[in-house]
Design a protein around this motif. Structure first.
Motif, mmCIF file in Angstrom:
data_model
loop_
_atom_site.group_PDB
_atom_site.id
_atom_site.type_symbol
_atom_site.label_atom_id
_atom_site.label_comp_id
_atom_site.label_asym_id
_atom_site.label_seq_id
_atom_site.Cartn_x
_atom_site.Cartn_y
_atom_site.Cartn_z
ATOM 1 N N ASP A 61 -4.921 9.230 40.995
ATOM 2 C CA ASP A 61 -4.316 9.929 42.124
ATOM 3 C C ASP A 61 -4.008 11.396 41.852
ATOM 4 O O ASP A 61 -3.808 12.160 42.789
ATOM 5 C CB ASP A 61 -3.023 9.216 42.560
ATOM 6 C CG ASP A 61 -3.322 7.829 43.111
ATOM 7 O OD1 ASP A 61 -4.368 7.670 43.779
ATOM 8 O OD2 ASP A 61 -2.520 6.905 42.867
ATOM 9 N N SER A 62 -3.944 11.790 40.587
ATOM 10 C CA SER A 62 -3.572 13.183 40.307
ATOM 11 C C SER A 62 -4.560 13.907 39.392
ATOM 12 O O SER A 62 -4.232 14.947 38.838
ATOM 13 C CB SER A 62 -2.169 13.239 39.700
ATOM 14 O OG SER A 62 -2.155 12.563 38.451
ATOM 15 N N CYS A 63 -5.767 13.358 39.235
ATOM 16 C CA CYS A 63 -6.727 14.056 38.368
ATOM 17 C C CYS A 63 -7.123 15.373 39.021
ATOM 18 O O CYS A 63 -7.104 15.524 40.237
ATOM 19 C CB CYS A 63 -7.932 13.180 38.043
ATOM 20 S SG CYS A 63 -9.108 12.926 39.364
ATOM 21 N N LYS A 64 -7.469 16.348 38.186
ATOM 22 C CA LYS A 64 -7.794 17.708 38.649
ATOM 23 C C LYS A 64 -9.319 17.873 38.697
ATOM 24 O O LYS A 64 -10.005 17.645 37.710
ATOM 25 C CB LYS A 64 -7.212 18.755 37.695
ATOM 26 C CG LYS A 64 -5.721 18.621 37.468
ATOM 27 C CD LYS A 64 -4.941 19.319 38.549
ATOM 28 C CE LYS A 64 -3.468 19.366 38.250
ATOM 29 N NZ LYS A 64 -2.693 18.332 38.852
ATOM 30 N N PHE A 65 -9.816 18.284 39.872
ATOM 31 C CA PHE A 65 -11.260 18.493 40.004
ATOM 32 C C PHE A 65 -11.701 19.640 39.103
ATOM 33 O O PHE A 65 -11.120 20.722 39.127
ATOM 34 C CB PHE A 65 -11.642 18.790 41.455
ATOM 35 C CG PHE A 65 -11.494 17.594 42.346
ATOM 36 C CD1 PHE A 65 -12.378 16.535 42.253
ATOM 37 C CD2 PHE A 65 -10.459 17.529 43.267
ATOM 38 C CE1 PHE A 65 -12.241 15.424 43.060
ATOM 39 C CE2 PHE A 65 -10.317 16.422 44.082
ATOM 40 C CZ PHE A 65 -11.201 15.361 43.982
ATOM 41 N N VAL A 66 -12.741 19.385 38.330
ATOM 42 C CA VAL A 66 -13.297 20.396 37.436
ATOM 43 C C VAL A 66 -14.467 21.092 38.120
ATOM 44 O O VAL A 66 -14.562 22.312 38.122
ATOM 45 C CB VAL A 66 -13.752 19.763 36.098
ATOM 46 C CG1 VAL A 66 -14.368 20.798 35.185
ATOM 47 C CG2 VAL A 66 -12.580 19.066 35.411
ATOM 48 N N VAL A 67 -15.349 20.294 38.732
ATOM 49 C CA VAL A 67 -16.529 20.837 39.396
ATOM 50 C C VAL A 67 -17.023 19.829 40.429
ATOM 51 O O VAL A 67 -16.850 18.618 40.258
ATOM 52 C CB VAL A 67 -17.630 21.193 38.355
ATOM 53 C CG1 VAL A 67 -18.197 19.969 37.693
ATOM 54 C CG2 VAL A 67 -18.716 22.062 38.934
ATOM 55 N N LYS A 68 -17.609 20.347 41.533
ATOM 56 C CA LYS A 68 -18.158 19.500 42.597
ATOM 57 C C LYS A 68 -19.537 20.003 42.979
ATOM 58 O O LYS A 68 -19.812 21.200 42.901
ATOM 59 C CB LYS A 68 -17.290 19.576 43.858
ATOM 60 C CG LYS A 68 -15.944 18.949 43.773
ATOM 61 C CD LYS A 68 -15.256 19.069 45.130
ATOM 62 C CE LYS A 68 -13.909 18.386 45.147
ATOM 63 N NZ LYS A 68 -13.317 18.378 46.510
ATOM 64 N N THR A 69 -20.380 19.078 43.465
ATOM 65 C CA THR A 69 -21.666 19.483 44.023
ATOM 66 C C THR A 69 -21.435 19.978 45.452
ATOM 67 O O THR A 69 -20.350 19.814 46.006
ATOM 68 C CB THR A 69 -22.677 18.310 44.069
ATOM 69 O OG1 THR A 69 -22.209 17.334 45.003
ATOM 70 C CG2 THR A 69 -22.887 17.687 42.702
ATOM 71 N N THR A 70 -22.470 20.528 46.032
ATOM 72 C CA THR A 70 -22.389 21.000 47.420
ATOM 73 C C THR A 70 -22.954 19.968 48.387
ATOM 74 O O THR A 70 -23.077 20.233 49.573
ATOM 75 C CB THR A 70 -23.179 22.312 47.570
ATOM 76 O OG1 THR A 70 -24.551 22.056 47.229
ATOM 77 C CG2 THR A 70 -22.611 23.409 46.697
ATOM 78 N N GLY A 71 -23.350 18.806 47.880
ATOM 79 C CA GLY A 71 -24.021 17.803 48.710
ATOM 80 C C GLY A 71 -25.524 17.952 48.641
ATOM 81 O O GLY A 71 -26.261 17.191 49.242
ATOM 82 N N SER A 72 -25.986 18.944 47.869
ATOM 83 C CA SER A 72 -27.427 19.171 47.697
ATOM 84 C C SER A 72 -27.780 18.911 46.230
ATOM 85 O O SER A 72 -26.946 18.496 45.444
ATOM 86 C CB SER A 72 -27.777 20.618 48.054
ATOM 87 O OG SER A 72 -27.278 21.496 47.071
ATOM 88 N N GLU A 73 -29.017 19.197 45.868
ATOM 89 C CA GLU A 73 -29.437 19.041 44.475
ATOM 90 C C GLU A 73 -29.235 20.317 43.664
ATOM 91 O O GLU A 73 -29.588 20.378 42.495
ATOM 92 C CB GLU A 73 -30.900 18.606 44.411
ATOM 93 C CG GLU A 73 -31.106 17.191 44.906
ATOM 94 C CD GLU A 73 -32.495 16.654 44.630
ATOM 95 O OE1 GLU A 73 -33.461 17.440 44.731
ATOM 96 O OE2 GLU A 73 -32.605 15.466 44.304
ATOM 97 N N GLN A 74 -28.652 21.319 44.254
ATOM 98 C CA GLN A 74 -28.424 22.587 43.565
ATOM 99 C C GLN A 74 -27.346 22.409 42.492
ATOM 100 O O GLN A 74 -26.302 21.808 42.728
ATOM 101 C CB GLN A 74 -27.973 23.643 44.568
ATOM 102 C CG GLN A 74 -27.726 24.998 43.953
ATOM 103 C CD GLN A 74 -27.279 26.020 44.993
ATOM 104 O OE1 GLN A 74 -27.200 25.716 46.185
ATOM 105 N NE2 GLN A 74 -26.987 27.209 44.542
ATOM 106 N N GLU A 75 -27.617 22.947 41.295
ATOM 107 C CA GLU A 75 -26.630 22.881 40.209
ATOM 108 C C GLU A 75 -25.442 23.784 40.535
ATOM 109 O O GLU A 75 -25.599 24.882 41.038
ATOM 110 C CB GLU A 75 -27.259 23.321 38.882
ATOM 111 C CG GLU A 75 -26.289 23.236 37.717
ATOM 112 C CD GLU A 75 -26.911 23.664 36.401
ATOM 113 O OE1 GLU A 75 -26.905 22.858 35.465
ATOM 114 O OE2 GLU A 75 -27.400 24.814 36.328
ATOM 115 N N VAL A 76 -24.247 23.293 40.240
ATOM 116 C CA VAL A 76 -23.028 24.067 40.416
ATOM 117 C C VAL A 76 -22.376 24.190 39.045
ATOM 118 O O VAL A 76 -22.224 23.196 38.325
ATOM 119 C CB VAL A 76 -22.050 23.385 41.403
ATOM 120 C CG1 VAL A 76 -20.757 24.174 41.508
ATOM 121 C CG2 VAL A 76 -22.701 23.235 42.769
#
Length: 193
Positions: A61-76
Motif C-alpha cells: 500500500d505504500s511502496c514508492k514508484f520508481v519507474v513506469k511505462t507509458t503503455g507502449s513498448e518505448q523504454e522509459v
C-alpha cells in the motif's frame, strides 16, 4: 452490512490481491555493487496496453514508484532504472544500473489498472564487489597492498596490510589475510569510490 456482503468482500479481496496469476516474476534477484541487474516479469493476455511499473517498498500500500511505462513498448528511464515492455512476448523488463548496496530492498513488478493494481513481489539483494588474491608460501610476512591505477609505479595505494597482520580496515577497502589469500572488499557506500 448483511451476511451476503460479508462473504463477498473476502472473495473480492482474494480476486484482486497483488500477486494475482495475471502477473508473474522472480521471487528474488541479486547483483553485484556497481554492476547491473535485470528483472523480467510476465503477464497474461489482455494486459499488453496497460501501464507497467516498478515499485520499491515491502508494504504494497505504500511502496514508492520508481519507474513506469507509458503503455507502449518505448523504454522509459529514470535515474539508474529503466523499464521496457515487450507486448508481443507479454513481458516487461526492469534494469537497475550502477547498483549500490542500499538498492537492496523489496520491490514489486506491477500493472496499473482501475481499482487495485496487479503486482508480484521481488526481493533484490546487492552484494559488495570482492576480489581474492592468492600468494604462495613464504610471503605471509610481507606487505600486501591494493592500489588504483593501471601503472603499478604510479598507482595510489588505497590500503595495505603489513607483515602477518590478519586484516586492515579503512574507509575505502578491507583486506583480510588468511590461508595465503587476500580478500579485498570495496564498497561505494562507505567510501565514495
Amino acid at each position: 452490512m448483511g451476511g451476503r456482503t460479508t462473504w463477498l468482500l473476502p472473495a473480492l479481496l482474494l480476486l484482486f490481491h497483488p500477486g494475482s496469476a495475471a502477473i508473474t516474476g522472480p521471487k528474488a534477484v541479486s547483483g553485484l555493487e556497481r554492476d547491473s541487474l535485470t528483472v523480467q516479469c510476465q503477464y497474461g493476455p489482455g494486459w499488453e496496453l496497460y501501464v507497467k511499473w516498478w515499485c520499491r517498498g515491502a508494504d504494497w500500500d505504500s511502496c514508492k514508484f520508481v519507474v513506469k511505462t507509458t503503455g507502449s513498448e518505448q523504454e522509459v528511464k529514470k535515474d539508474r532504472v529503466s523499464i521496457k515492455d515487450n507486448q508481443k512476448n507479454r513481458s516487461f523488463t526492469v534494469t537497475m544500473e550502477k547498483l549500490r548496496l542500499n538498492d537492496a530492498d523489496t520491490y514489486w513488478c506491477g500493472i496499473e489498472r482501475a481499482g487495485t493494481d496487479l503486482g508480484v513481489q521481488v526481493e533484490v539483494t546487492v552484494d559488495p564487489v570482492t576480489t581474492h588474491c592468492h600468494y604462495g608460501p613464504g610471503w605471509e610476512n610481507y606487505v600486501k597492498w591494493w592500489c588504483r591505477d593501471a601503472d603499478q609505479n604510479n598507482c595510489i595505494i588505497l590500503v595495505q596490510a603489513t607483515g602477518s597482520k590478519q586484516g586492515e580496515n579503512t574507509n575505502r577497502v578491507y583486506i583480510n589475510q588468511s590461508k595465503r589469500m587476500l580478500t579485498m572488499t570495496m564498497s561505494d557506500e562507505k567510501n565514495g569510490l
